[in-house]
Write a protein that holds these residues in place. Sequence first.
Motif, PDB file in Angstrom:
ATOM      1  N   ILE A 156     -65.822  10.840  -3.957  1.00 44.69           N
ATOM      2  CA  ILE A 156     -66.597   9.835  -3.599  1.00 44.69           C
ATOM      3  C   ILE A 156     -65.387   9.199  -2.514  1.00 44.69           C
ATOM      4  O   ILE A 156     -65.004   7.990  -1.627  1.00 44.69           O
ATOM      5  N   ILE A 157     -63.999   9.476  -3.273  1.00 45.25           N
ATOM      6  CA  ILE A 157     -62.449   9.344  -3.163  1.00 45.25           C
ATOM      7  C   ILE A 157     -62.583   9.464  -1.252  1.00 45.25           C
ATOM      8  O   ILE A 157     -62.316   9.021  -0.426  1.00 45.25           O
ATOM      9  N   ASP A 158     -63.106  11.951  -1.335  1.00 48.28           N
ATOM     10  CA  ASP A 158     -62.832  11.390   0.196  1.00 48.28           C
ATOM     11  C   ASP A 158     -63.701  10.435   1.248  1.00 48.28           C
ATOM     12  O   ASP A 158     -63.628  10.504   2.440  1.00 48.28           O
ATOM     13  N   ALA A 159     -64.753  10.248   0.764  1.00 43.76           N
ATOM     14  CA  ALA A 159     -66.104   9.681   1.395  1.00 43.76           C
ATOM     15  C   ALA A 159     -65.926   8.385   1.705  1.00 43.76           C
ATOM     16  O   ALA A 159     -65.947   7.198   2.323  1.00 43.76           O
ATOM     17  N   LYS A 160     -65.129   7.057   0.659  1.00 40.82           N
ATOM     18  CA  LYS A 160     -65.088   5.866   0.911  1.00 40.82           C
ATOM     19  C   LYS A 160     -63.459   5.309   0.750  1.00 40.82           C
ATOM     20  O   LYS A 160     -63.506   3.832   0.399  1.00 40.82           O
ATOM     21  N   SER A 161     -62.219   5.725   1.041  1.00 38.35           N
ATOM     22  CA  SER A 161     -61.597   5.072   0.963  1.00 38.35           C
ATOM     23  C   SER A 161     -61.156   4.727   3.260  1.00 38.35           C
ATOM     24  O   SER A 161     -62.082   5.260   3.413  1.00 38.35           O
TER      25      SER A 161
END
Length: 265
Positions: A156-161
């Motif tokens: 999620i960090i990789d996708a949504k930051s």
Amino acid sequence: MVITITSGKGGVGKSTATGNLSVGLANRGKKVVAIDFDIGLRNLDMILGLENRIVYDVVDVMEGKCNLNQALINDKRSKNLYFLPASQNKDKNILDKDKVKVLIEELKKIFDFIIIDSPAGIESGFEHAIFWADRAFIVVTPEVSSVRDADRVIGIIDAKSDKAKEGKEVQKALIINRIKPDLVKKGEMMSSDDVLSILGIPLLGLIPEDEKIITATNSGEPVIYNKSTKSAKAYERISDRILGKEVAFEIESDGFLENLKRLFK
């Protein structure tokens, strides 16, 4: 620099890591603000021993009910450390990305490190906590459920930051907490290598199981102040690594010393 400390699973020691690393960096001469983004479930204030000094919180600042200086609490023991508490009577959904950005940009003018204690899980509060991060430290325990949830959080960090939207990447690192070397040797607990091979991100620190952490939390004094404890030494090493120093990884228990060759870069 904005650092978010997060986890997939609750109860793995995320807030404890936030408090102790904030103290560690402040004691190294860096001006640090620790922000509790766990709206509705405030815990970081108790770990830092600042619960009795709260007047305003982070939501009050973002809603314009007070200015930033009114809400910031200066730690009396570590003069470079400031704390911005979460609200206990609001919902996580009250956070707004634009308001969070304004707050972060204002704090960047004042502090060397902005350390955000993210709520566990993947609710909206978590997304706001990681959206503006430069670095994300994921705290796990050597258990399958914790590691599995951490793997999802990393995705999620990789996708949504915000950095992901710019084609960049948040620098991620792993803190493995509550390690029991004797159980690892017996094959009854996942090893650091097992966790690292599954999650595939650099190792930042290893925290041994230490009953002194419970005592420290109950007394409102971060364990890093108790320099003779194993966990305090581990947090000190992590603080040095955050500042770019090469420090060997080790876990000590009953004369057993495990040295790891990986160094965080």
